[in-house]
Design an enzyme around this catalytic site. Structure first.
Site: not given
Ligand code: FRU
Length: 484
Positions: A38-41, A57, A101, A160, A218
């Site tokens: 899974l990828l996020n930020d 992330q 993040s 963050d 965030e």
């Molecule tokens: C935003 C978030 C950030 C956190 C990160 C964790 O999507 O919730 O606040 O640092 O993702 O993966």
């Protein structure tokens, strides 16, 4: 897990993935995304020693929000990306449950990362540490540990860090939740990046007329753009109103003028950055041409996330394309970076045509990895509808001055929509990448980002109007950057 075990597990995970590597029609071609997990930020965006660095992330060991590391890619041109080993993995006590993040700066030739060390207890309690890591080359990082502990007055939803320098002083903004369960952005200052002085709340609930504006903010980002100061933030807990805030969480910005060094930041209302379904936690950086470039997470944590069809293939989510941002009339305009034109196949399609009270299939517009530009010279229709791959529709209704993007829900295939008001439809410029659309409206005044999952054989684009419309159509099939 210690670093050696972590990397062994990663190697094993990637090998297993390669062995099972079956055809996956939804994998994107020109978007950043990892092979598995899974990828996020987007994190740590920076131009450093002649290359663009994008970290993100990443939880490689599952398609859920597990302990994140920082995935890492570099590029010379923002088009072709080279993948590298993750640069921060959760090995130390202060980041046991994730290197969350953060951002990057260059100092005396070094790349310095700031990120949130996340620790989760079984009873749900969180610990958060703002940490620093330093590298001589942008690839091998030495962790320096926490530089900021949770200050009084905030819950442990405090994370963050985004760092920048102004007038010789380092500043950091952190996304926060106050003890009143209200979202805020907290400002720190430093002369050496190690000792940080808490300045206070730069923006948040109860300031500048904001009330009930989210329980947590965030991923803040703060920068100058065309003489103004822009604060981007991703608030959680906004209630939907009119066409706004229909996603689970939002991302947007305030335009204002910062009294440098203080927490005084009178600013505009919050303006949503993206009107589609899948956009969150964007970050920006300035490149060597002076451009301000933004990437976002082309995804979101919501009830549909576990239903993303790619999960059965072992991966989920991608980043958006890089977008150059500018300020026009105190609003951010987003444009795909011009380097993306390199992806265009040499022979594009270009025509001027009229569509009148009919549905037209335009075979020249069919395709699954493409860039399409529709410029409206004259629009005498009340409704213009462009249907893409039997899954998406872009609809403009003139008498309502309303533009809508519809897609099929991942959960049950029912149609869902997002809209914005638009005085006049001038152009629709969009990028399709097998399972994503990024739609730039009227030169990037409004943007809609969404994932969608069409059948491979559905490649057509239909154009329907209920009146006379004159348009210029342009279309390019886009090449896979790996084959350029
Ligand atoms: C935003 C978030 C950030 C956190 C990160 C964790 O999507 O919730 O606040 O640092 O993702 O993966």
């Amino acid at each position: 897990m210690n670093t050696i075990d972590w990397f062994e597990k990663l190697t094993h995970t990637l090998e297993t993935y390669q062995q099972n590597n079956n055809i996956d029609p939804h994998r994107l071609q020109f978007h950043l995304m990892p092979a598995v997990g899974l990828l996020n930020d987007p994190n740590g965006l920076i131009r450093y020693k002649g290359a663009y660095h994008v970290f993100f992330q990443w939880h490689p060991f599952g398609t859920v929000h597990g302990p994140k590391c920082w995935g890492h890619c570099t590029s010379q041109d923002l088009v072709y990306w080279q993948e590298h080993l993750p640069s921060l993995v959760p090995s130390e006590w202060y980041e046991r449950d994730g290197c969350f993040s953060g951002s990057a700066v260059e100092v005396d030739g070094n790349m310095v990362l700031f990120y949130s060390g996340n620790v989760e207890h079984e009873n749900g309690m969180l610990e958060t540490y703002q940490c620093m890591a330093v590298s001589h080359n942008g690839f091998d990082f030495e962790k320096k540990g926490p530089v900021i502990l949770l200050p009084e007055g905030y819950t442990s939803h405090f994370r963050d860090p985004k760092v920048w320098k102004r007038d010789g002083v380092w500043y950091m903004v952190v996304g926060a939740q106050t003890f009143y369960q209200e979202g805020a952005v907290v400002l720190f200052a430093s002369s050496d990046l190690k000792e940080w002085e808490l300045k206070g709340i730069l923006a948040g609930n109860r300031l500048n007329g904001l009330m009930n504006f989210g329980y947590m903010w965030e991923c803040p980002d703060f920068f100058e753009l065309d003489g103004k100061d822009i604060l981007i933030v991703s608030p959680q807990g906004l209630e939907a109103k009119e066409t706004f805030y229909h996603n689970e969480f939002q991302s947007g910005y305030f335009v204002g003028k910062w009294k440098v060094g203080t927490t005084e930041f009178p600013h505009s209302e919050f303006i949503e950055l993206d009107r589609g379904f899948d956009f969150y936690a964007p970050q920006t950086f300035q490149d060597n041409h002076g451009r301000r470039i933004m990437l976002g997470w082309m995804g979101i944590t919501d009830e549909q996330e576990p239903h993303q069809p790619t999960i059965e293939k072992g991966w989920v989510h991608a980043l958006t394309i890089p977008r150059e941002i500018e300020l026009r009339n105190n609003r951010i305009i987003q444009k795909p970076v011009q380097e993306l034109q390199k992806l265009r196949e040499a022979k594009g399609f270009h025509c001027q045509t009229s569509i009148e009270n009919e549905t037209k299939t335009l075979p020249e517009l069919a395709g699954i990895v493409s860039e399409i530009n529709i410029h409206f010279h004259q629009n005498l229709a009340d409704t213009v509808k462009i249907e893409i791959r039997k899954n998406l529709s872009i609809i403009y209704v003139q008498h309502m001055k309303r533009l809508t993007l519809e897609r099929k829900r991942f959960i049950d295939g029912k149609v869902e929509s997002r809209s914005c008001f638009l005085d006049k439809l001038e152009d629709l410029h969009f990028f399709l990448d097998t399972s994503s659309i990024e739609l730039f409206v009227n030169g990037g005044e409004e943007v809609f980002t969404a994932r969608f999952f069409a059948e491979a054989e559905d490649v057509d684009v239909f154009f329907t109007t209920d009146g006379h419309v004159d348009v210029t159509l342009e279309k390019w099939n886009l090449r896979n950057p790996k084959e350029l």
